[in-house]
Design an enzyme around this catalytic site. Structure first.
Site, PDB file in Angstrom:
ATOM      1  N   THR A  34       4.430   2.687   5.605  1.00  0.00           N
ATOM      2  CA  THR A  34       3.040   2.252   5.766  1.00  0.00           C
ATOM      3  C   THR A  34       2.364   3.160   6.781  1.00  0.00           C
ATOM      4  OG1 THR A  34       1.604   0.503   6.665  1.00  0.00           O
ATOM      5  CG2 THR A  34       3.890   0.505   7.402  1.00  0.00           C
TER       6      THR A  34
ATOM      7  N   ARG B 294      -6.305  -2.870   9.908  1.00  0.00           N
ATOM      8  CA  ARG B 294      -6.925  -4.198   9.835  1.00  0.00           C
ATOM      9  C   ARG B 294      -6.425  -5.111  10.949  1.00  0.00           C
ATOM     10  NH1 ARG B 294      -5.715  -5.020   5.014  1.00  0.00           N
ATOM     11  NH2 ARG B 294      -3.868  -6.325   5.298  1.00  0.00           N
TER      12      ARG B 294
ATOM     13  N   ASP C   9       5.519  -5.099   6.083  1.00  0.00           N
ATOM     14  CA  ASP C   9       6.085  -6.410   6.404  1.00  0.00           C
ATOM     15  C   ASP C   9       5.921  -7.424   5.273  1.00  0.00           C
ATOM     16  OD1 ASP C   9       3.369  -6.648   6.705  1.00  0.00           O
ATOM     17  OD2 ASP C   9       3.424  -7.409   8.752  1.00  0.00           O
TER      18      ASP C   9
ATOM     19  N   ASP D  78       2.770  -0.440  12.167  1.00  0.00           N
ATOM     20  CA  ASP D  78       2.725  -1.735  12.850  1.00  0.00           C
ATOM     21  C   ASP D  78       3.978  -2.575  12.621  1.00  0.00           C
ATOM     22  OD1 ASP D  78       2.275  -2.136  10.161  1.00  0.00           O
ATOM     23  OD2 ASP D  78       0.628  -3.555  10.424  1.00  0.00           O
TER      24      ASP D  78
ATOM     25  N   GLY E  67       0.826  -1.205   0.000  1.00  0.00           N
ATOM     26  CA  GLY E  67       0.000   0.000   0.000  1.00  0.00           C
ATOM     27  C   GLY E  67       0.858   1.251   0.000  1.00  0.00           C
TER      28      GLY E  67
ATOM     29  N   ASP F 178       0.123   2.306   8.821  1.00  0.00           N
ATOM     30  CA  ASP F 178      -0.362   1.544   9.978  1.00  0.00           C
ATOM     31  C   ASP F 178       0.562   1.602  11.196  1.00  0.00           C
ATOM     32  OD1 ASP F 178      -2.675   0.711   8.677  1.00  0.00           O
ATOM     33  OD2 ASP F 178      -1.695  -1.047   7.815  1.00  0.00           O
TER      34      ASP F 178
ATOM     35  N   ARG G 190       0.660  -5.336  -6.297  1.00  0.00           N
ATOM     36  CA  ARG G 190       0.771  -6.660  -5.704  1.00  0.00           C
ATOM     37  C   ARG G 190       1.276  -7.614  -6.783  1.00  0.00           C
ATOM     38  NH1 ARG G 190      -0.070  -5.218  -0.346  1.00  0.00           N
ATOM     39  NH2 ARG G 190      -1.903  -3.866  -0.207  1.00  0.00           N
TER      40      ARG G 190
END
Length: 329
Positions: free
Chosen positions: A131, A177, A108, A135, A16, A133, A77
């Site tokens: 990213t 998510r 990741d 995370d 993303g 996120d 992707r």
């Protein structure tokens, strides 16, 4: 291969998109120029690497992109790269173009692919976490995270205006998510009455209790920030319906912010982080490093083995959860 004699580096963006990716590309390209290394931009991530879609880039190729969202190298992707045959094609592209090392900007999943390529073909890679996120283990901030928070704050501040005008409860879904970093921090930033994240499955009864407490304290409107991966309900609309049935005095609305969180000009923080990370990645290769991720720890550039960055999980700050509960009175 003597890594300290690296002459050609390739860079790609994968997964993303995130604000600050362009600033990172710019930093990699210009750091290569400074150190007299040829830099090649790979278009469309690992799929572009498989297909040989790359070109040499210099400082003028990355002018004015520090302020642009998205990625000029594009992202995609690649199911083909998930196969050994696909990764072999990617490696052959690197060999054909005499590339000595690869810098991957992404999350990741992107790092997993990069590490597999490295292990299977003994090829040096460096990861830069890009990213929204936040995370990724091994860094306090991923590139794009700060910008996404500021975007959410701007949007939800406007939603708050209409919520207070009409005595409404707004369920606002944000990205996340598998992790609640975006939801928790943006929720505290906008003064949300409740914050729902995957790490803390509070359940529907507890949510209702929190909203009733807010109403009893005199609040006539509420903002509930919901991470998309939160499990109290099947989705944000089920949460909304449940509250509407049990608190009929409230007018309940749902707002899904969606991909607006990924776009826009990167914040100053993300531009500086991207610049530091891009330079650090090139310098790491020149120092003989490989298969590491460039991260930020205690405001200092730090290296984390790619394997560890992939396997370990960034932990949510429990202190922020406690603070959000206190401030929701």
């Amino acid at each position: 291969m003597n890594l300290q004699n690296i002459k050609r580096i390739a860079v790609l963006t994968s997964g993303g998109d995130a604000p600050g990716m362009n600033a990172t590309i710019r930093a990699v390209v210009r750091a290569c120029t400074f150190y007299k290394i040829d830099c090649f931009g790979v278009f469309r991530g690992f799929q572009g690497l498989i297909e040989g879609d790359l070109k040499q880039m210099g400082p003028r190729d990355v002018k004015y992109i520090i302020s642009k969202g998205g990625t000029i190298l594009k992202s995609a992707r690649s199911k083909e790269f998930m196969t050994l045959e696909g990764r072999k094609k990617a490696y052959e592209t690197l060999q054909k173009n005499q590339i000595d090392a690869l810098i991957v900007i992404g999350g990741d999943g992107s790092f997993t692919g990069a590490l597999m390529l490295s292990v299977e073909f003994n090829f040096p890679v460096i990861g830069i976490p890009g990213t929204i996120d936040n995370d990724i283990f091994g860094t306090s901030h991923t590139i794009g995270y700060d910008t996404a928070l500021n975007t959410i704050i701007d949007v939800v501040d406007k939603i708050r205006d209409t919520a207070t005008s009409h005595k409404r409860i707004f369920f606002v879904e944000v990205m996340g998510r598998d992790a609640g970093f975006v939801a928790l921090n943006s929720g505290i930033g906008i003064g949300a009455e409740a914050i729902l994240i995957p790490e803390e499955n509070i359940g529907l009864p507890k949510l209702l209790e929190n909203l009733k407490r807010s109403k009893a304290s005199g609040k006539s409107s509420c903002i509930v920030i919901v991470a998309e991966g939160e499990k109290s309900g099947k989705n944000v609309y089920e949460l909304s319906n449940y509250v509407e049935e049990n608190l009929p005095e409230y007018d309940v609305r749902v707002s899904v912010i969606g991909h607006i969180q990924r776009g826009g000009a990167p914040s100053c923080f993300d531009r500086v982080l991207a610049s530091r990370s891009g330079v650090a990645a090139v310098e790491a290769l020149l120092k003989g490093e490989k298969n590491i991720m460039i991260g930020l720890q205690n405001d200092l550039i730090a290296y984390t083995p790619l394997e560890k960055a992939i396997k370990e999980h960034a932990q949510i700050d429990k202190e922020l959860i406690r603070i959000s509960d206190i401030l929701a009175v």
